[in-house]
Design a protein around this motif. Structure first.
Motif, PDB file in Angstrom:
ATOM      1  N   LEU A 175      32.942  45.400  43.924  1.00 32.88           N
ATOM      2  CA  LEU A 175      31.847  44.372  44.189  1.00 32.88           C
ATOM      3  C   LEU A 175      30.614  45.032  44.746  1.00 32.88           C
ATOM      4  CD1 LEU A 175      33.833  41.397  45.724  1.00 32.88           C
ATOM      5  CD2 LEU A 175      32.610  41.419  43.453  1.00 32.88           C
ATOM      6  N   ARG A 176      30.450  45.764  45.739  1.00 31.41           N
ATOM      7  CA  ARG A 176      29.281  46.172  46.298  1.00 31.41           C
ATOM      8  C   ARG A 176      28.815  47.364  45.517  1.00 31.41           C
ATOM      9  NH1 ARG A 176      30.712  50.332  50.744  1.00 31.41           N
ATOM     10  NH2 ARG A 176      31.163  51.473  48.658  1.00 31.41           N
ATOM     11  N   ASP A 177      29.546  48.249  44.786  1.00 28.19           N
ATOM     12  CA  ASP A 177      29.047  49.210  43.932  1.00 28.19           C
ATOM     13  C   ASP A 177      28.289  48.360  42.624  1.00 28.19           C
ATOM     14  OD1 ASP A 177      29.681  51.028  45.752  1.00 28.19           O
ATOM     15  OD2 ASP A 177      31.515  51.627  44.621  1.00 28.19           O
ATOM     16  N   TRP A 178      29.091  47.460  42.081  1.00 33.78           N
ATOM     17  CA  TRP A 178      28.669  46.678  40.922  1.00 33.78           C
ATOM     18  C   TRP A 178      27.369  45.883  41.109  1.00 33.78           C
ATOM     19  CZ3 TRP A 178      27.094  41.850  39.134  1.00 33.78           C
ATOM     20  CH2 TRP A 178      27.255  41.653  37.701  1.00 33.78           C
ATOM     21  N   ILE A 179      27.186  45.430  42.237  1.00 32.58           N
ATOM     22  CA  ILE A 179      25.896  44.781  42.667  1.00 32.58           C
ATOM     23  C   ILE A 179      24.744  45.734  42.945  1.00 32.58           C
ATOM     24  CG2 ILE A 179      24.629  43.239  44.601  1.00 32.58           C
ATOM     25  CD1 ILE A 179      27.427  41.796  44.622  1.00 32.58           C
ATOM     26  N   ALA A 180      25.133  46.853  43.616  1.00 30.54           N
ATOM     27  CA  ALA A 180      24.258  47.771  44.016  1.00 30.54           C
ATOM     28  C   ALA A 180      23.466  48.683  42.644  1.00 30.54           C
ATOM     29  CB  ALA A 180      24.757  49.031  45.022  1.00 30.54           C
ATOM     30  N   ALA A 181      24.429  48.702  41.670  1.00 27.73           N
ATOM     31  CA  ALA A 181      24.015  49.492  40.567  1.00 27.73           C
ATOM     32  C   ALA A 181      22.950  48.501  39.678  1.00 27.73           C
ATOM     33  CB  ALA A 181      25.237  49.558  39.468  1.00 27.73           C
ATOM     34  N   ARG A 205      19.636  36.892  49.059  1.00 25.04           N
ATOM     35  CA  ARG A 205      20.603  38.039  48.921  1.00 25.04           C
ATOM     36  C   ARG A 205      22.120  37.656  48.491  1.00 25.04           C
ATOM     37  NH1 ARG A 205      20.919  41.527  54.244  1.00 25.04           N
ATOM     38  NH2 ARG A 205      21.799  42.907  52.640  1.00 25.04           N
ATOM     39  N   TRP A 206      22.692  38.485  47.896  1.00 25.46           N
ATOM     40  CA  TRP A 206      23.928  38.582  47.528  1.00 25.46           C
ATOM     41  C   TRP A 206      25.028  38.805  48.892  1.00 25.46           C
ATOM     42  CZ3 TRP A 206      26.176  38.330  42.568  1.00 25.46           C
ATOM     43  CH2 TRP A 206      25.338  38.477  41.676  1.00 25.46           C
ATOM     44  N   VAL A 207      25.876  37.890  49.138  1.00 28.18           N
ATOM     45  CA  VAL A 207      26.784  38.033  50.410  1.00 28.18           C
ATOM     46  C   VAL A 207      28.170  38.182  49.643  1.00 28.18           C
ATOM     47  CG1 VAL A 207      27.528  36.653  52.146  1.00 28.18           C
ATOM     48  CG2 VAL A 207      25.226  36.357  51.606  1.00 28.18           C
ATOM     49  N   ILE A 208      28.787  38.971  50.363  1.00 27.13           N
ATOM     50  CA  ILE A 208      30.348  39.525  49.830  1.00 27.13           C
ATOM     51  C   ILE A 208      30.904  39.179  51.175  1.00 27.13           C
ATOM     52  CG2 ILE A 208      32.088  40.905  49.039  1.00 27.13           C
ATOM     53  CD1 ILE A 208      29.807  42.381  47.716  1.00 27.13           C
ATOM     54  N   CYS A 209      31.888  38.352  51.161  1.00 28.13           N
ATOM     55  CA  CYS A 209      32.750  37.808  52.526  1.00 28.13           C
ATOM     56  C   CYS A 209      34.267  38.428  52.442  1.00 28.13           C
ATOM     57  CB  CYS A 209      32.463  36.762  52.931  1.00 28.13           C
ATOM     58  SG  CYS A 209      33.244  36.267  54.624  1.00 28.13           S
ATOM     59  N   THR A 217      35.350  44.085  37.558  1.00 27.21           N
ATOM     60  CA  THR A 217      34.050  44.086  36.714  1.00 27.21           C
ATOM     61  C   THR A 217      33.864  43.440  35.725  1.00 27.21           C
ATOM     62  OG1 THR A 217      35.007  46.339  35.736  1.00 27.21           O
ATOM     63  CG2 THR A 217      33.749  46.573  37.891  1.00 27.21           C
ATOM     64  N   ALA A 218      35.151  43.102  34.817  1.00 26.22           N
ATOM     65  CA  ALA A 218      35.207  42.350  33.690  1.00 26.22           C
ATOM     66  C   ALA A 218      34.596  40.825  34.240  1.00 26.22           C
ATOM     67  CB  ALA A 218      36.476  42.224  33.022  1.00 26.22           C
ATOM     68  N   ILE A 219      35.294  40.299  35.314  1.00 25.86           N
ATOM     69  CA  ILE A 219      34.868  39.017  35.846  1.00 25.86           C
ATOM     70  C   ILE A 219      33.530  38.858  36.163  1.00 25.86           C
ATOM     71  CG2 ILE A 219      35.310  37.259  37.614  1.00 25.86           C
ATOM     72  CD1 ILE A 219      38.117  38.365  37.685  1.00 25.86           C
ATOM     73  N   LEU A 220      32.906  39.936  36.960  1.00 20.12           N
ATOM     74  CA  LEU A 220      31.582  39.871  37.315  1.00 20.12           C
ATOM     75  C   LEU A 220      30.677  39.879  36.088  1.00 20.12           C
ATOM     76  CD1 LEU A 220      31.859  42.452  40.343  1.00 20.12           C
ATOM     77  CD2 LEU A 220      31.524  40.026  40.425  1.00 20.12           C
ATOM     78  N   ALA A 221      30.881  40.607  35.122  1.00 15.79           N
ATOM     79  CA  ALA A 221      30.357  40.982  33.786  1.00 15.79           C
ATOM     80  C   ALA A 221      30.096  39.402  33.211  1.00 15.79           C
ATOM     81  CB  ALA A 221      30.675  41.979  32.890  1.00 15.79           C
TER      82      ALA A 221
END
Length: 208
Positions: free
Chosen positions: A24-30, A91-95, A199-203
């Motif tokens: 998740l972090r890497d997908w958002i950071a990208a 901001r994005w928050v990942i918990c 990543t498919a869900i995020l996209a």
């Protein structure tokens, strides 16, 4: 308050939440954003102190009612001082775990009842819910086998298999009730396939 960028990760022991958080972090950071990474119980000074009490073995005889109230005490502090300000700032928050964990672990695992714990959540947070919850689901026996030997088991990890079966059943109940928010990920798959599923869900959710 816009909670679309509030993502939570849920699952029983050995589900791979740490790896999912990294994905998740890497997908958002990208995409040029730096998410806030936090966890429950924890995320604040008070929360981390309560985490030590809740996960430690000093209070093995803790009642289910005391346990759930301590969880929500940590959550109240965490949400008001960390999560809410971050969301208000855009901001994005990942918990790593949030309210669903209490519904599953205390409501299901401890037998307090999902709806009874939900009443407590409604009192504390109202209708505020994460924009997306990833439920990393796998057979309990497999998860426990994965978790075995990682470190000294905490108070929850030391529970019997049937406890985690009740937890998993409660997660399934939550997912059936809120399919738009809770996305089940088959965490029994190899890591690369789990990462692709996430990543498919995020996209699908965020690539407008």
């Amino acid at each position: 308050m816009d909670t679309r960028r509030f993502i939570t990760i849920e699952g029983t022991e050995g589900a791979g939440k740490t790896s999912a958080l990294t994905t998740l972090r890497d997908w958002i950071a990208a995409r040029g954003d730096e998410p806030l990474i936090t966890r429950e119980p924890g995320g604040t000074g008070l929360g981390e102190e309560l985490r030590r009490v809740l996960l430690g073995h000093r209070e093995r005889g803790m009642t289910a009612e005391a346990e759930v109230l301590l969880m929500f005490a940590a959550r109240a502090e965490h949400f008001e001082t960390v999560i809410r300000p971050a969301l208000q700032a855009g901001r994005w928050v990942i918990c790593d775990r949030f309210t669903d964990a209490s519904l599953a672990y205390q409501g299901g695992g401890r037998g307090l009842g999902v709806e009874r714990v939900r009443e407590l959540a409604d009192w504390l947070l109202g209708d505020l819910t994460p924009g997306l919850t990833l439920w990393l689901d796998l057979p309990v026996e497999l998860g426990l086998a994965r978790a075995a030997g990682r470190s000294t088991p905490d108070r929850f990890e030391s529970e019997q298999q049937r406890f985690f079966e009740w937890v998993r059943s409660a997660y399934a109940q939550i997912a059936r009730a809120e399919p738009e928010r809770v996305c089940r990920v088959d965490a029994a798959q190899p890591l690369d396939r789990v990462q692709r599923a996430i990543t498919a869900i995020l996209a699908a959710r965020f690539n407008d």
